[in-house]
Design a protein around this motif. Structure first.
Motif, short mmCIF file in Angstrom:
data_model
loop_
_atom_site.label_atom_id
_atom_site.label_comp_id
_atom_site.label_asym_id
_atom_site.label_seq_id
_atom_site.Cartn_x
_atom_site.Cartn_y
_atom_site.Cartn_z
N GLU A 1 -2.90 -10.46 -1.67
CA GLU A 1 -2.03 -11.63 -1.78
C GLU A 1 -1.85 -12.04 -3.24
N THR A 2 -2.86 -11.80 -4.05
CA THR A 2 -2.74 -12.10 -5.48
C THR A 2 -1.58 -11.33 -6.09
N ASN A 3 -1.44 -10.08 -5.69
CA ASN A 3 -0.34 -9.27 -6.23
C ASN A 3 1.01 -9.84 -5.82
N LEU A 4 1.13 -10.31 -4.58
CA LEU A 4 2.39 -10.92 -4.14
C LEU A 4 2.70 -12.17 -4.96
N ARG A 5 1.69 -12.97 -5.21
CA ARG A 5 1.91 -14.22 -5.92
C ARG A 5 2.16 -13.99 -7.42
N ASP A 6 1.65 -12.89 -7.94
CA ASP A 6 1.90 -12.58 -9.34
C ASP A 6 3.38 -12.34 -9.61
N LEU B 1 5.98 -5.68 8.80
CA LEU B 1 4.88 -6.38 8.15
C LEU B 1 3.70 -6.55 9.08
N ASP B 2 2.51 -6.27 8.57
CA ASP B 2 1.33 -6.56 9.37
C ASP B 2 1.09 -8.07 9.34
N PRO B 3 0.36 -8.62 10.31
CA PRO B 3 0.24 -10.08 10.43
C PRO B 3 -0.28 -10.77 9.17
N ALA B 4 -1.27 -10.20 8.52
CA ALA B 4 -1.82 -10.85 7.33
C ALA B 4 -0.79 -10.89 6.20
N THR B 5 -0.03 -9.80 6.05
CA THR B 5 0.98 -9.76 4.99
C THR B 5 2.12 -10.72 5.30
N GLU B 6 2.53 -10.78 6.57
CA GLU B 6 3.59 -11.71 6.93
C GLU B 6 3.17 -13.15 6.66
N ALA B 7 1.95 -13.48 6.98
CA ALA B 7 1.46 -14.83 6.72
C ALA B 7 1.45 -15.12 5.21
N LEU C 1 3.80 -2.20 6.99
CA LEU C 1 3.96 -2.65 5.62
C LEU C 1 2.86 -3.66 5.33
N ARG C 2 1.96 -3.28 4.45
CA ARG C 2 0.77 -4.09 4.20
C ARG C 2 0.64 -4.32 2.70
N MET C 3 0.36 -5.56 2.33
CA MET C 3 0.18 -5.88 0.92
C MET C 3 -1.11 -5.25 0.41
N VAL C 4 -1.11 -4.94 -0.89
CA VAL C 4 -2.35 -4.53 -1.52
C VAL C 4 -3.28 -5.73 -1.62
N THR D 1 0.82 -1.21 0.00
CA THR D 1 0.00 0.00 0.00
C THR D 1 0.86 1.26 0.00
N VAL D 2 2.03 1.22 0.63
CA VAL D 2 2.86 2.43 0.70
C VAL D 2 3.45 2.77 -0.66
N ASN D 3 3.39 1.82 -1.60
CA ASN D 3 3.84 2.09 -2.96
C ASN D 3 2.69 2.30 -3.92
N ALA D 4 1.47 2.12 -3.46
CA ALA D 4 0.28 2.24 -4.31
C ALA D 4 -0.31 3.64 -4.18
N ILE D 5 0.54 4.64 -4.32
CA ILE D 5 0.12 6.03 -4.19
C ILE D 5 0.68 6.83 -5.35
N ALA D 6 0.03 7.95 -5.64
CA ALA D 6 0.49 8.84 -6.70
C ALA D 6 0.21 10.28 -6.29
N LEU D 7 0.97 11.19 -6.86
CA LEU D 7 0.87 12.60 -6.51
C LEU D 7 0.68 13.40 -7.79
N THR D 8 -0.31 14.31 -7.77
CA THR D 8 -0.55 15.17 -8.93
C THR D 8 0.27 16.44 -8.80
N ALA D 9 0.34 17.19 -9.91
CA ALA D 9 1.13 18.42 -9.93
C ALA D 9 0.59 19.45 -8.94
N ASP D 10 -0.70 19.42 -8.65
CA ASP D 10 -1.27 20.39 -7.71
C ASP D 10 -1.29 19.88 -6.27
N GLY D 11 -0.57 18.77 -6.00
CA GLY D 11 -0.43 18.29 -4.63
C GLY D 11 -1.50 17.33 -4.16
N GLN D 12 -2.38 16.90 -5.05
CA GLN D 12 -3.42 15.94 -4.65
C GLN D 12 -2.82 14.54 -4.56
#
Length: 433
Positions: free
Chosen positions: A127-132, A151-157, A122-125, A95-106
């Motif tokens: 599990e499918t994405n991890l396995r991909d 890692l949060d517990p679900a992501t670690e598992a 640190l949380r996965m978006v 999730t910490v990498n699933a972000i974007a910033l616009t030119a006006d700061g949004q």
């Protein structure tokens, strides 16, 4: 966790700043690499290169990926702006990498990455994405270490399940080069030793360096108070505590210096004593195999193997021995001494005393003094032709042996000029004047 946010460069027309660059900016850390999603990547790359005096080139022309190298080492990557930005972000790893910033700061944050950053989570978006892309399991450890997240517990598992399925052959292993890059990023960090433990805890070390795992639970005794595996990690910790500027080959050599011990362990001589005769030779070959498998450059593999092979070399007890030590191992110095010191400081078993540690330090000081006294090898006193004429031998091993003997005698101060070198060879090889 958030600090004052650094200034950003001007946004290309219609661009989004995405992924790690947006994440780092949100944390108050100046990005070193910028990832842009833009309507026209080639055009945007060309404009930026012209503005900053950089070099633009395609990474993948078929997909429209471009890169710009900026003087000073900053890098900008340009990819086509996706039709559905939210869908693109939700296909990312964490999730910490699933972000974007616009030119006006949004901030575009469909997975809640900003809240996870604040919570140091640190949380996965998904599990499918991890396995991909199973490399994301290794990347999880890197982000934990380099970003100070957990890692949060679900992501670690989920990471553990990915590792187990990789080991069972139910998922395809990532390319060795990609695993290498993640391991090297961990080794380059000050917390390299704990990161190796984290790989082990998640089931990833067996998929990366199974040779290193062989030391788990293998006792040593004598000077050692840790098993072979724990000692390797403690030696790496000692190296980085004393020499934080150590390069990657030295870090690899320190981590792998005793990797040959499990395969050379012998308790048959005396039940109360364990020996590991020849472990440095076996270890050098195992280190070579492991790092070749990970596709490290050949020159780096050679250096690591040479350091592992030499780490048991006895330290000199006098100045003459110190000069010989320097002459025979000059190309490994001072890294070999750093490895040997880290190894010694990591060993604090019942035979280790202040006296033995002091004696070890004195040996290292002798080598350093000899190295300072003669920082570069002197010009050779004789050539191969000189040797062949003097000893009346054809080209072959004898010529090389003679030249090496003269070079060592010269380094030890036993011969000082060509005349003395010739006399030395006559005596050494049984030729009368």
């Amino acid at each position: 966790m958030f600090r004052r946010r650094p200034p950003l460069p001007p946004f290309p027309t219609g661009a989004l700043l995405v992924g790690g660059a947006a994440r780092d900016w949100l944390r108050g850390v100046a990005p070193k690499d910028f990832d842009w999603a833009v309507p026209k990547p080639e055009q945007a790359a060309g404009v930026l290169a012209a503005q900053v005096g950089g070099l633009a080139f395609p990474l993948d022309e078929a997909r429209g990926y471009w890169r710009v190298h900026v003087p000073g080492g900053v890098q900008h990557d340009f990819v086509p702006l996706p039709a559905d930005v939210t869908d693109d972000l939700l296909r990312r790893d964490f999730t910490v990498n699933a972000i974007a910033l616009t030119a006006d700061g949004q901030l575009l944050d469909p997975a809640g990455g900003r809240d996870d950053l604040r919570a140091r989570r640190l949380r996965m978006v998904s599990e499918t994405n991890l396995r991909d892309d199973p490399l994301r399991a290794w990347r999880a450890v890197r982000f934990e270490v380099t970003l100070g997240l957990r890692l949060d517990p679900a992501t670690e598992a989920a990471v553990r399940r990915v590792a187990a399925d990789l080991a069972a052959g139910q998922l395809q292993l990532p390319a060795p080069e990609r695993v290498r890059d993640e391991l090297q990023a961990l080794l380059a960090h000050p917390q390299a030793a704990p990161s190796i433990l984290r790989l082990e805890a998640l089931g990833l070390l067996a998929l990366s360096l199974p040779e290193l795992r062989e030391g788990i639970g293998v006792p040593q005794g004598g000077f050692h108070h840790l098993d072979v595996f724990e000692h390797a990690l403690e030696a790496l910790h000692q190296l980085l505590a004393r020499f934080p500027d150590s390069d990657l080959p030295l870090r690899w050599a320190t981590l792998l210096h005793d990797v040959g011990k499990p395969r050379t362990r012998n308790t048959s001589v005396r039940p109360d004593r364990t020996t590991f005769y020849g472990h440095e030779r076996v270890g050098a070959e195992l280190a070579r195999q492991a790092l070749t498998r990970l596709r490290l450059p050949g020159a780096e593999v050679d250096r690591v193997a040479a350091l592992v092979r030499a780490h048991m070399t006895p330290l000199p007890t006098n100045e003459r021995e110190a000069r010989r030590f320097v002459h025979r191992r000059r190309e490994l110095l001072p890294d070999l001494l750093r490895l040997m010191l880290a190894d010694r400081e990591a060993a604090r078993g019942p035979q280790s005393t202040p006296g033995t540690r002091h004696g070890y330090a004195q040996g290292i000081e002798r080598v350093l003094a000899a190295l300072e006294e003669q920082p570069a090898p002197p010009p050779p006193l004789l050539t191969g032709r000189d040797v062949m004429a003097l000893l009346e031998v054809p080209p072959g091993p004898t010529v090389g042996e003679a030249l090496r003997a003269v070079a060592e005698a010269q380094a030890l101060g036993e011969v000082r000029d060509a005349q003395e070198a010739r006399a030395f060879l006559r005596t050494r090889f049984g030729h009368s004047p």
